[in-house]
Scaffold this motif. Sequence first.
Motif, short mmCIF file in Angstrom:
data_model
loop_
_atom_site.label_atom_id
_atom_site.label_comp_id
_atom_site.label_asym_id
_atom_site.label_seq_id
_atom_site.Cartn_x
_atom_site.Cartn_y
_atom_site.Cartn_z
N HIS A 169 0.82 -1.22 0.00
CA HIS A 169 0.00 0.00 0.00
C HIS A 169 0.86 1.27 0.00
O HIS A 169 0.65 2.19 -0.79
CB HIS A 169 -0.91 0.02 1.23
CG HIS A 169 -1.89 -1.11 1.28
ND1 HIS A 169 -2.60 -1.43 2.40
CD2 HIS A 169 -2.28 -2.00 0.33
CE1 HIS A 169 -3.38 -2.46 2.17
NE2 HIS A 169 -3.20 -2.83 0.91
N ASN A 170 1.83 1.30 0.91
CA ASN A 170 2.63 2.52 1.04
C ASN A 170 3.59 2.72 -0.12
O ASN A 170 4.07 3.84 -0.34
CB ASN A 170 3.38 2.50 2.37
CG ASN A 170 2.46 2.81 3.54
OD1 ASN A 170 1.65 3.72 3.48
ND2 ASN A 170 2.59 2.04 4.62
N ALA B 170 -3.54 0.05 -4.98
CA ALA B 170 -3.29 -0.08 -6.41
C ALA B 170 -4.60 -0.18 -7.18
O ALA B 170 -4.76 0.41 -8.25
CB ALA B 170 -2.42 -1.30 -6.69
N GLU B 171 -5.56 -0.93 -6.64
CA GLU B 171 -6.85 -1.10 -7.31
C GLU B 171 -7.62 0.21 -7.41
O GLU B 171 -8.40 0.41 -8.35
CB GLU B 171 -7.68 -2.14 -6.54
CG GLU B 171 -7.06 -3.53 -6.55
CD GLU B 171 -7.62 -4.44 -5.46
OE1 GLU B 171 -8.56 -4.00 -4.75
OE2 GLU B 171 -7.13 -5.57 -5.32
N SER B 172 -7.40 1.11 -6.45
CA SER B 172 -8.14 2.38 -6.43
C SER B 172 -7.38 3.51 -7.10
O SER B 172 -7.95 4.59 -7.30
CB SER B 172 -8.45 2.76 -4.97
OG SER B 172 -9.27 1.79 -4.36
N GLY B 173 -6.11 3.30 -7.42
CA GLY B 173 -5.33 4.31 -8.14
C GLY B 173 -5.29 5.64 -7.41
O GLY B 173 -4.98 5.71 -6.22
N ASP B 174 -5.62 6.72 -8.11
CA ASP B 174 -5.58 8.06 -7.53
C ASP B 174 -6.57 8.23 -6.38
O ASP B 174 -6.46 9.19 -5.62
CB ASP B 174 -5.87 9.12 -8.60
CG ASP B 174 -4.74 9.25 -9.61
OD1 ASP B 174 -3.62 8.80 -9.29
OD2 ASP B 174 -4.99 9.77 -10.71
N GLY B 175 -7.52 7.33 -6.26
CA GLY B 175 -8.52 7.47 -5.21
C GLY B 175 -7.93 7.44 -3.81
O GLY B 175 -8.43 8.13 -2.91
N LEU B 176 -6.88 6.63 -3.60
CA LEU B 176 -6.30 6.50 -2.27
C LEU B 176 -4.84 6.93 -2.21
O LEU B 176 -4.20 6.80 -1.17
CB LEU B 176 -6.43 5.05 -1.78
CG LEU B 176 -7.86 4.58 -1.49
CD1 LEU B 176 -7.88 3.10 -1.15
CD2 LEU B 176 -8.48 5.39 -0.37
N ALA B 177 -4.31 7.44 -3.31
CA ALA B 177 -2.93 7.93 -3.31
C ALA B 177 -2.87 9.28 -2.61
O ALA B 177 -3.86 9.99 -2.51
CB ALA B 177 -2.43 8.05 -4.74
N LEU B 178 -1.69 9.60 -2.09
CA LEU B 178 -1.47 10.92 -1.51
C LEU B 178 -0.84 11.79 -2.59
O LEU B 178 0.37 11.77 -2.79
CB LEU B 178 -0.56 10.83 -0.28
CG LEU B 178 -1.23 10.49 1.04
CD1 LEU B 178 -1.88 9.12 1.00
CD2 LEU B 178 -0.22 10.56 2.19
N GLU C 12 4.93 -1.32 -5.85
CA GLU C 12 4.96 -2.76 -6.01
C GLU C 12 3.90 -3.20 -7.01
O GLU C 12 2.75 -2.78 -6.94
CB GLU C 12 4.74 -3.44 -4.65
CG GLU C 12 4.87 -4.95 -4.71
CD GLU C 12 4.95 -5.60 -3.33
OE1 GLU C 12 4.75 -6.82 -3.25
OE2 GLU C 12 5.23 -4.88 -2.36
N GLN C 13 4.29 -4.09 -7.90
CA GLN C 13 3.41 -4.53 -8.97
C GLN C 13 2.93 -5.97 -8.73
O GLN C 13 3.66 -6.80 -8.19
CB GLN C 13 4.13 -4.46 -10.32
CG GLN C 13 4.57 -3.06 -10.71
CD GLN C 13 3.39 -2.14 -10.98
OE1 GLN C 13 2.60 -2.37 -11.89
NE2 GLN C 13 3.27 -1.10 -10.18
#
Length: 282
Positions: free
Chosen positions: A20-21, A191-199, A206-207
Motif C-alpha cells: 500500500h505505502n 493499487a486497485e483504487s489508483g488516484d482514489g487512495l494515493a497521496l 509494487e506490482q
Amino acid sequence: MHKDLHEANRLSWNAATRAHNSHKGDQALFFRNGGSTLFPEEQGLLGEVQGLKVLHLQCNSGQDSLSIARLGADLTGVDISDEAITFARELATGSGIAAHFERADVFDYLGSAAVPDRSFDLVFSSYGTICWLSDLTAWAQGIARVLKPGGRFVFVEFHPYAMVFDEQWRMHYDYFNSAPLAQDGVSDYVAESGDGLALGVYQAGEQDFANPHPSHEFTWGLGQVITALSQSGLAIARLDEYPYANGWKGFDDMQDSGGRRMVPPAGMPRIPLMYSIVAHKQ
C-alpha cells in the motif's frame, strides 16, 4: 473472540501494508506541505478537536491519525500490524507532527487502556475496520469504557449492504453471516483504487502484489453495529448513509463523481456505499 484469526490477519496486514505505502510517494513531504488525508465527511463529524485527547482505533499507517493530530488533538493511534505502526512512527517523525502509536490487537488495547489516566474525549475509527473484529460486543463495550463521560465515538465505514456484491456488482455474499470468511489475504486495494487512495500522484510501486498470508473477515449488519453500541451505554446521536465510497474503487467501473467520491457506473441505481455514526457516552 477469534484471537487466532486476528493473528493471521496481522501477518496478512504486514505484507499488504508494505505494498500500500509503495504507491503513495513521499508521504512525509506530503504532510510537511500541509496535506491531509481526511475527507470532508470525517472533518465534519469530528468537529473541533483542538486540545482533545483522541484515540484512533485501527489507525493503519497513521495518515488519518496525523491529519487529526495536526488539528491540535493529543492523538494515540492503535493498530494490530507491526508494519503499519512502524511506518506511522516514522511518518510522524518525518512530518514533524506529534502523535503516539501503539501496536496492539484492538481488544487487548481497549482492555488495558480502561484506566482513569488513559481515558479519551473522542474515539475515532474509519473505513474497512469493522470486518476485522470478531466480537462486536467487546469492541463497543471497550470503546464505552475508554471514553470520558460526555465523550464521543465517531465512526465512518463502508456500508454492509454494498458488501453483498462481488467485484462485478453481482450479488454473491450473504448479508447475514455469522461465520468468518476466509480470504486470499488483504489485497493491494491502493493499487486497485489508483488516484482514489494515493497521496497526491499515484506511484506505480509494487506490482502484481499477491499476499502470501490468508486473512479472515467478519460480517456485521447495520443493526448489529447500532445495537452493540447502544447496549454498551452509548447514545446514538446520528446515523448517516452515503451513495458513494470515499477513495475506494472496490467494484468494476466505479467513477469519481468529484472529490474522490466513487460511485457505481452510469445506469446503476444509487445504493448506500458507506455510513457514519456519532455516539455519545451518557
